[in-house]
Design a protein around this motif. Structure first.
Motif, PDB file in Angstrom:
ATOM      1  N   VAL A  51       0.836  -1.208   0.000  1.00 59.26           N
ATOM      2  CA  VAL A  51       0.000   0.000   0.000  1.00 59.26           C
ATOM      3  C   VAL A  51       0.868   1.255   0.000  1.00 59.26           C
ATOM      4  CG1 VAL A  51      -1.618   1.359   1.375  1.00 59.26           C
ATOM      5  CG2 VAL A  51      -2.011  -1.082   1.053  1.00 59.26           C
ATOM      6  N   LEU A  52       1.864   1.295   0.874  1.00 55.38           N
ATOM      7  CA  LEU A  52       2.727   2.476   0.965  1.00 55.38           C
ATOM      8  C   LEU A  52       3.512   2.687  -0.331  1.00 55.38           C
ATOM      9  CD1 LEU A  52       4.080   2.083   4.615  1.00 55.38           C
ATOM     10  CD2 LEU A  52       2.270   3.600   3.796  1.00 55.38           C
ATOM     11  N   ALA A  53       4.090   1.596  -0.847  1.00 50.99           N
ATOM     12  CA  ALA A  53       4.839   1.709  -2.101  1.00 50.99           C
ATOM     13  C   ALA A  53       3.920   2.117  -3.246  1.00 50.99           C
ATOM     14  CB  ALA A  53       5.524   0.378  -2.416  1.00 50.99           C
ATOM     15  N   GLY A  54       2.711   1.561  -3.254  1.00 51.23           N
ATOM     16  CA  GLY A  54       1.758   1.907  -4.304  1.00 51.23           C
ATOM     17  C   GLY A  54       1.344   3.366  -4.256  1.00 51.23           C
ATOM     18  N   ILE A  55       1.127   3.882  -3.051  1.00 52.25           N
ATOM     19  CA  ILE A  55       0.739   5.287  -2.910  1.00 52.25           C
ATOM     20  C   ILE A  55       1.856   6.205  -3.407  1.00 52.25           C
ATOM     21  CG2 ILE A  55       0.259   7.102  -1.226  1.00 52.25           C
ATOM     22  CD1 ILE A  55      -1.273   5.008   0.406  1.00 52.25           C
ATOM     23  N   ILE A  56       3.091   5.887  -3.022  1.00 55.98           N
ATOM     24  CA  ILE A  56       4.233   6.694  -3.485  1.00 55.98           C
ATOM     25  C   ILE A  56       4.329   6.653  -5.007  1.00 55.98           C
ATOM     26  CG2 ILE A  56       6.750   6.880  -3.467  1.00 55.98           C
ATOM     27  CD1 ILE A  56       6.662   5.829  -0.581  1.00 55.98           C
ATOM     28  N   TRP A  57       4.166   5.452  -5.571  1.00 60.15           N
ATOM     29  CA  TRP A  57       4.245   5.301  -7.023  1.00 60.15           C
ATOM     30  C   TRP A  57       3.140   6.086  -7.726  1.00 60.15           C
ATOM     31  CZ3 TRP A  57       7.421   3.864 -10.715  1.00 60.15           C
ATOM     32  CH2 TRP A  57       6.914   3.570 -11.982  1.00 60.15           C
ATOM     33  N   VAL A  58       1.936   6.010  -7.206  1.00 60.17           N
ATOM     34  CA  VAL A  58       0.806   6.718  -7.811  1.00 60.17           C
ATOM     35  C   VAL A  58       1.032   8.228  -7.779  1.00 60.17           C
ATOM     36  CG1 VAL A  58      -1.610   7.341  -7.399  1.00 60.17           C
ATOM     37  CG2 VAL A  58      -0.935   4.935  -7.468  1.00 60.17           C
ATOM     38  N   ILE A  59       1.542   8.726  -6.667  1.00 58.74           N
ATOM     39  CA  ILE A  59       1.818  10.166  -6.566  1.00 58.74           C
ATOM     40  C   ILE A  59       2.852  10.588  -7.611  1.00 58.74           C
ATOM     41  CG2 ILE A  59       2.827  11.953  -5.091  1.00 58.74           C
ATOM     42  CD1 ILE A  59       1.588  10.499  -2.700  1.00 58.74           C
ATOM     43  N   LEU A  60       3.899   9.786  -7.768  1.00 56.94           N
ATOM     44  CA  LEU A  60       4.941  10.110  -8.746  1.00 56.94           C
ATOM     45  C   LEU A  60       4.397  10.092 -10.174  1.00 56.94           C
ATOM     46  CD1 LEU A  60       7.976   8.099  -7.294  1.00 56.94           C
ATOM     47  CD2 LEU A  60       7.664  10.583  -7.298  1.00 56.94           C
ATOM     48  N   VAL A  61       3.646   9.045 -10.505  1.00 58.39           N
ATOM     49  CA  VAL A  61       3.129   8.926 -11.873  1.00 58.39           C
ATOM     50  C   VAL A  61       2.096  10.010 -12.157  1.00 58.39           C
ATOM     51  CG1 VAL A  61       1.901   7.438 -13.494  1.00 58.39           C
ATOM     52  CG2 VAL A  61       3.603   6.456 -11.954  1.00 58.39           C
ATOM     53  N   ASP A  62       1.217  10.269 -11.202  1.00 59.05           N
ATOM     54  CA  ASP A  62       0.234  11.343 -11.397  1.00 59.05           C
ATOM     55  C   ASP A  62       0.928  12.688 -11.600  1.00 59.05           C
ATOM     56  OD1 ASP A  62      -2.053   9.840 -11.348  1.00 59.05           O
ATOM     57  OD2 ASP A  62      -2.445  10.114  -9.212  1.00 59.05           O
ATOM     58  N   SER A  63       1.983  12.919 -10.830  1.00 55.31           N
ATOM     59  CA  SER A  63       2.732  14.175 -10.976  1.00 55.31           C
ATOM     60  C   SER A  63       3.351  14.282 -12.362  1.00 55.31           C
ATOM     61  CB  SER A  63       3.822  14.265  -9.904  1.00 55.31           C
ATOM     62  OG  SER A  63       3.259  14.237  -8.605  1.00 55.31           O
ATOM     63  N   LEU A  64       3.905  13.160 -12.848  1.00 55.74           N
ATOM     64  CA  LEU A  64       4.496  13.165 -14.186  1.00 55.74           C
ATOM     65  C   LEU A  64       3.445  13.433 -15.256  1.00 55.74           C
ATOM     66  CD1 LEU A  64       7.052  10.196 -14.144  1.00 55.74           C
ATOM     67  CD2 LEU A  64       7.556  12.624 -14.463  1.00 55.74           C
ATOM     68  N   ILE A  65       2.291  12.790 -15.117  1.00 53.70           N
ATOM     69  CA  ILE A  65       1.229  12.979 -16.108  1.00 53.70           C
ATOM     70  C   ILE A  65       0.788  14.441 -16.151  1.00 53.70           C
ATOM     71  CG2 ILE A  65      -1.164  12.421 -16.677  1.00 53.70           C
ATOM     72  CD1 ILE A  65      -0.660   9.610 -15.589  1.00 53.70           C
ATOM     73  N   ILE A  66       0.594  15.024 -14.980  1.00 50.80           N
ATOM     74  CA  ILE A  66       0.151  16.421 -14.920  1.00 50.80           C
ATOM     75  C   ILE A  66       1.214  17.359 -15.483  1.00 50.80           C
ATOM     76  CG2 ILE A  66      -0.463  18.302 -13.353  1.00 50.80           C
ATOM     77  CD1 ILE A  66      -1.703  16.151 -11.523  1.00 50.80           C
ATOM     78  N   ARG A  67       2.472  17.108 -15.112  1.00 54.81           N
ATOM     79  CA  ARG A  67       3.549  18.005 -15.533  1.00 54.81           C
ATOM     80  C   ARG A  67       3.853  17.868 -17.018  1.00 54.81           C
ATOM     81  NH1 ARG A  67       8.904  17.975 -11.965  1.00 54.81           N
ATOM     82  NH2 ARG A  67       7.316  18.734 -10.503  1.00 54.81           N
ATOM     83  N   LEU A  68       3.803  16.636 -17.534  1.00 47.15           N
ATOM     84  CA  LEU A  68       4.201  16.402 -18.920  1.00 47.15           C
ATOM     85  C   LEU A  68       3.037  16.389 -19.901  1.00 47.15           C
ATOM     86  CD1 LEU A  68       6.839  13.559 -18.349  1.00 47.15           C
ATOM     87  CD2 LEU A  68       7.251  16.013 -18.622  1.00 47.15           C
ATOM     88  N   ALA A  69       1.828  16.540 -19.407  1.00 44.18           N
ATOM     89  CA  ALA A  69       0.655  16.474 -20.285  1.00 44.18           C
ATOM     90  C   ALA A  69       0.744  17.405 -21.492  1.00 44.18           C
ATOM     91  CB  ALA A  69      -0.610  16.759 -19.481  1.00 44.18           C
ATOM     92  N   PRO A  70       1.229  18.646 -21.331  1.00 42.72           N
ATOM     93  CA  PRO A  70       1.268  19.544 -22.502  1.00 42.72           C
ATOM     94  C   PRO A  70       2.291  19.143 -23.556  1.00 42.72           C
ATOM     95  CG  PRO A  70       1.303  20.782 -20.432  1.00 42.72           C
ATOM     96  CD  PRO A  70       1.587  19.362 -20.093  1.00 42.72           C
ATOM     97  N   VAL A  71       3.335  18.397 -23.163  1.00 43.54           N
ATOM     98  CA  VAL A  71       4.426  18.136 -24.108  1.00 43.54           C
ATOM     99  C   VAL A  71       4.626  16.651 -24.408  1.00 43.54           C
ATOM    100  CG1 VAL A  71       5.662  20.237 -23.489  1.00 43.54           C
ATOM    101  CG2 VAL A  71       6.107  18.130 -22.212  1.00 43.54           C
ATOM    102  N   ALA A  72       4.136  15.776 -23.558  1.00 42.90           N
ATOM    103  CA  ALA A  72       4.382  14.338 -23.738  1.00 42.90           C
ATOM    104  C   ALA A  72       3.558  13.793 -24.895  1.00 42.90           C
ATOM    105  CB  ALA A  72       4.051  13.590 -22.456  1.00 42.90           C
ATOM    106  N   ASN A  73       4.060  12.691 -25.479  1.00 50.60           N
ATOM    107  CA  ASN A  73       3.317  12.087 -26.580  1.00 50.60           C
ATOM    108  C   ASN A  73       2.147  11.268 -26.039  1.00 50.60           C
ATOM    109  OD1 ASN A  73       4.004   9.019 -26.529  1.00 50.60           O
ATOM    110  ND2 ASN A  73       5.990  10.017 -26.271  1.00 50.60           N
TER     111      ASN A  73
END
Length: 217
Positions: A51-73
């Protein structure tokens, strides 16, 4: 010794025997409940870590999606979104299992504990199905338009074969990870360890106790 005395002694012996059997059944049930609690407790650390590892992973991936959404493919965004959604569902299942483990009371009736174990068993299978559905996106998140337009045909063919294979494997596992396949080699390979074995051991013990109680009645 008169017949009445013999009968009285026999009745007294019968009462003591019945009392001994009753105490033996109570002790057996109590020991069984302690064993079941021990099996379930062995599962808790791994699930808490997941659960703890999953929460950390989800936060990281969500952050990447939000940050890279304008430029990512698009391939990266879709793959990451699918992966993080499935991970969130798996985290929900692990939290549900931790609640079940916490609610298991060794003093409750065997049937009530069996229901909780059945829920643990079913949710464990569902968690594995969801996690294996992630397989294809790990082979597509790095795709891009340039690679598809200018990539070498052989490399593109290999990439397509890998992605297709992972997709077929994920679908096959989703439909075949079922309790009825528990004795198959591939199933035992996937579910070996504290994620699955303690549940089966606890279920087996409770089934034996229930069978003993039926015979006794």
């Amino acid at each position: 010794m008169e017949n009445n005395e013999i009968i009285s002694l026999w009745k007294a012996y019968g009462k003591r025997l019945d009392e001994s059997l009753r105490l033996s059944r109570q002790n057996t049930q109590h020991i069984t409940q302690i064993k079941v609690q021990s099996f379930l407790s062995a599962m808790r650390p791994l699930k808490v870590f997941a659960v703890l590892a999953g929460i950390i992973w989800v936060i990281l991936v969500d952050s990447l999606i939000i940050r890279l959404a304008p430029v990512a493919n698009l391939f990266f965004l879709v793959s990451a979104a699918i992966q993080v959604i499935l991970t969130k569902l798996a985290i929900g299942i692990y939290l549900y299992q931790l609640i079940l483990i916490h609610q298991t009371d060794i003093s409750e009736p065997v049937v009530a504990t069996q229901r909780k174990l059945a829920a643990l068993k079913a949710s464990t299978l569902w968690g594995a199905r969801l996690l294996f559905l992630q397989l294809p996106v790990w082979t597509t998140f790095y795709w891009n338009e340039t690679m598809l337009a200018n990539g070498h045909p052989i490399l593109l063919t290999i990439q397509a074969a890998v992605s297709l294979s992972m997709t077929m494997l994920a679908i096959w596992l989703f439909f075949n990870i079922r309790y009825r396949n528990r004795d198959k080699k591939w199933f035992r390979l996937i579910f070996a360890g504290k994620e699955w074995t303690p549940v089966l051991e606890a279920i087996g013990i409770l089934n034996e106790v229930q069978a003993f109680q039926r015979e006794d009645n």
